[in-house]
Design an enzyme around this catalytic site. Structure first.
Site, PDB file in Angstrom:
ATOM      1  N   HIS A 134     -47.370  26.800 -33.332  1.00  0.00           N
ATOM      2  CA  HIS A 134     -48.759  26.683 -32.887  1.00  0.00           C
ATOM      3  C   HIS A 134     -48.893  25.906 -31.583  1.00  0.00           C
ATOM      4  O   HIS A 134     -49.941  25.947 -30.940  1.00  0.00           O
ATOM      5  CB  HIS A 134     -49.627  26.063 -33.990  1.00  0.00           C
ATOM      6  CG  HIS A 134     -49.414  24.597 -34.223  1.00  0.00           C
ATOM      7  ND1 HIS A 134     -48.682  24.115 -35.273  1.00  0.00           N
ATOM      8  CD2 HIS A 134     -49.853  23.519 -33.547  1.00  0.00           C
ATOM      9  CE1 HIS A 134     -48.682  22.789 -35.227  1.00  0.00           C
ATOM     10  NE2 HIS A 134     -49.389  22.404 -34.189  1.00  0.00           N
ATOM     11  N   ASP A 164     -44.092  28.372 -38.845  1.00  0.00           N
ATOM     12  CA  ASP A 164     -44.659  27.514 -37.799  1.00  0.00           C
ATOM     13  C   ASP A 164     -43.565  26.828 -36.994  1.00  0.00           C
ATOM     14  O   ASP A 164     -43.630  25.626 -36.718  1.00  0.00           O
ATOM     15  CB  ASP A 164     -45.624  26.479 -38.383  1.00  0.00           C
ATOM     16  CG  ASP A 164     -46.478  25.814 -37.293  1.00  0.00           C
ATOM     17  OD1 ASP A 164     -46.612  26.416 -36.205  1.00  0.00           O
ATOM     18  OD2 ASP A 164     -46.993  24.709 -37.516  1.00  0.00           O
ATOM     19  N   GLY A 237     -50.730  15.704 -31.179  1.00  0.00           N
ATOM     20  CA  GLY A 237     -49.735  15.580 -30.119  1.00  0.00           C
ATOM     21  C   GLY A 237     -48.338  15.386 -30.668  1.00  0.00           C
ATOM     22  O   GLY A 237     -47.340  15.578 -29.980  1.00  0.00           O
ATOM     23  N   SER A 239     -47.094  17.207 -33.074  1.00  0.00           N
ATOM     24  CA  SER A 239     -46.577  18.481 -33.574  1.00  0.00           C
ATOM     25  C   SER A 239     -45.280  18.863 -32.869  1.00  0.00           C
ATOM     26  O   SER A 239     -45.208  18.896 -31.647  1.00  0.00           O
ATOM     27  CB  SER A 239     -47.598  19.594 -33.347  1.00  0.00           C
ATOM     28  OG  SER A 239     -48.460  19.708 -34.425  1.00  0.00           O
ATOM     29  N   GLY A 295     -36.211  40.948 -54.064  1.00  0.00           N
ATOM     30  CA  GLY A 295     -36.475  42.183 -54.792  1.00  0.00           C
ATOM     31  C   GLY A 295     -37.009  41.956 -56.190  1.00  0.00           C
ATOM     32  O   GLY A 295     -36.751  42.746 -57.108  1.00  0.00           O
ATOM     33  N   GLY A 298     -42.848  37.475 -59.551  1.00  0.00           N
ATOM     34  CA  GLY A 298     -43.099  36.760 -60.794  1.00  0.00           C
ATOM     35  C   GLY A 298     -44.276  35.838 -60.673  1.00  0.00           C
ATOM     36  O   GLY A 298     -44.985  35.824 -59.660  1.00  0.00           O
TER      37      GLY A 298
END
Length: 491
Positions: A134, A164, A237, A239, A295, A298
């Site tokens: 982001h 992200d 800031g 991030s 595959g 549940g």
């Protein structure tokens, strides 16, 4: 409210060198051994960890760790061009917009530059940098600034919006400082950690705290809601910045905070390093991330299910569907089995299973610990890339019918992976919308078409056949987030 730790600015912030001193707690071995007068070891604790009780121990500092780690944590400045329509909100209806466009009555769109600020971590000395998706997604220009004031233009190598995470590359004539990834078991609750980043653009800043929780799945920041929670102060800031242990190894990428006013309240979240490693390696090798496919689908085991299945507590994932010919089926997994562990690590719920699978890559072999008919056993599963079966047959529909302007596709595991869906329910899914009837009547991307005028829709060809003939009244049923939505309109 979850707030991504990103700060948008019109100009870069001041540089300041972050140093943390006078820490109130310390792990002795991180600084070369016990201080004079060390207290007696706490009963039951390992030899590597002690509670500081003498004055000399309390005066120990994190400075050696910071000096080793800080040069590899960078500031990231990005900018993107935003095109804004000058149409008043009251005229934003697609039909009215088209009317204005055809008569040349719309003003020219206005462009403006939006600047964003974040942090990042150099993982390889040749210039590989990881940050949050982001922070850089959609950016037209990215600049990476080191704490020694050098700046480099950055190339976006690839990103994974679902996790992200993004990978950048910068070029330098000399090797760059880099940070090692932690190996082995993740940090435990109570372990000391340091968060390093560039909050609010004030410059590189270091904060300390502990790991407050693991496997925190209530934070809806990315599709894989599995995070390290810490009380080390994380602010806008930060991030993409580093969460490190006291050995100076990266244990997570800071990504978000829980806040009501945008400031830190001691609840921050970091993406665990095992996910970081998987995404970075995938992007560097293939240019994109290929998450593996088990595959099987549940549901998380509830208290009621646990009692029915003979479990002493609600733990694991009860298998409700196994894809024919998929990795789980080949390994012998069956409906009714309960997955309790993956590679020896507990699977608490469905989100945990999705996360543990996502940290692997297609071709990896994992060992599932399962409960079957009251007995515990294990199954070895070789994960595969999600298949394109059935073919998508992506089609943009046009005409006098309810799906005018809608892009539709046959759902398959590969498409479900791209869209971030937990389950690949077979059928026709709306994957995009343009101007047209579909958008005006409330059709949304992600809707799965169930019926049109009483006819079941199993494939794109069925939908095309159903809308090929004019109708005075259209009756449409779509599945939206697990509930049926019925639409009735005139032809």
């Amino acid at each position: 409210m979850i707030k991504a730790g990103e700060d948008r600015m019109d100009q870069s912030g001041r540089w300041a060198r972050g140093v943390l001193a006078g820490a109130s707690v310390a792990v002795l071995l991180a600084f070369g051994g016990p201080a004079a007068g060390a207290a007696e070891q706490v009963p039951g604790a390992g030899t590597a960890e002690q509670v500081p009780m003498a004055a000399a121990e309390i005066k120990l500092t994190f400075a050696p760790v910071v000096r080793a780690v800080a040069p590899a944590v960078v500031n990231i400045f990005s900018q993107r061009v935003i095109t804004e329509s000058q149409v008043p909100p009251m005229f934003a209806d697609p039909l009215f917009r088209r009317f204005l466009e055809e008569r040349g009555m719309l003003g020219k769109p206005r462009e403006r530059v939006q600047r964003s600020l974040g942090s990042g971590v150099i993982l390889r000395s040749e210039g590989v940098v990881v940050t949050n998706a982001h922070v850089v997604n959609g950016a037209s220009e990215i600049t990476v600034a080191l704490n020694d004031r050098r700046e480099f233009p950055a190339e976006l190598v690839g990103l994974d919006p679902r996790a992200d995470l993004a990978v950048l590359r910068i070029k330098s004539d000399t090797p760059l400082p880099s940070l090692a990834l932690a190996d082995g078991e993740p940090p435990e609750v109570g372990d000391l950690v340091l968060a390093i980043g560039n909050p609010f653009g004030v410059g590189q800043t270091v904060t300390s705290g502990i790991v407050s929780a693991q496997a925190r799945t209530t934070a809806g920041i990315s599709d894989y809601r599995f995070f390290i929670q810490t009380d080390a102060a994380i602010n806008p800031g930060n991030s993409g910045g580093a969460l490190v242990d006291l050995s100076g190894r990266l244990v997570g990428i800071n990504t978000a905070i829980y806040s009501r006013d945008g400031g830190s309240v001691g609840i921050g979240f970091a993406i665990p390093v095992e996910m970081v490693r998987s995404v970075v390696e995938g992007i560097l090798e293939d240019g994109k991330v290929r998450h593996p496919w088990l595959g099987a689908d549940g549901q998380s085991v509830t208290t009621e299910l646990a009692s029915h299945m003979g479990l002493d507590r609600p733990l694991g994932v009860a298998i409700t569907d196994v894809a024919k010919g998929g990795p789980a089926a080949k390994a012998g997994l069956a409906e009714g089995d309960v997955i309790l562990a993956l590679d020896g690590r507990p699977v608490f719920e469905g989100e945990t299973l999705r996360y543990r699978i996502a940290t692997h890559r297609p071709g990896d072999k994992v060992v599932l610990g399962i409960r079957r008919d009251g007995k515990d056993t294990t199954l070895a599963v070789t994960l595969e890339a999600p298949p394109e079966d059935p073919p998508r047959d992506t089609t943009l529909l046009k005409g006098s019918h309810p799906f005018d302007g809608a892009e539709v596709s046959n759902m398959n595991p590969a498409l479900a992976e791209e869209l971030g869906l937990e389950k690949a329910s077979r059928g026709v899914t709306v994957t995009g919308l343009g101007d047209g009837v579909a958008a005006r009547i409330g059709i949304r991307p992600g809707d799965r078409v169930i019926e049109v005028n009483g006819k079941a829709i199993d494939a794109v060809r069925d939908l095309k056949a159903a809308i090929s003939k004019p109708s005075r009244v259209w009756q449409v049923v779509v599945d939206r987030d697990g509930r049926a939505v019925r639409l009735v309109l005139g032809g």
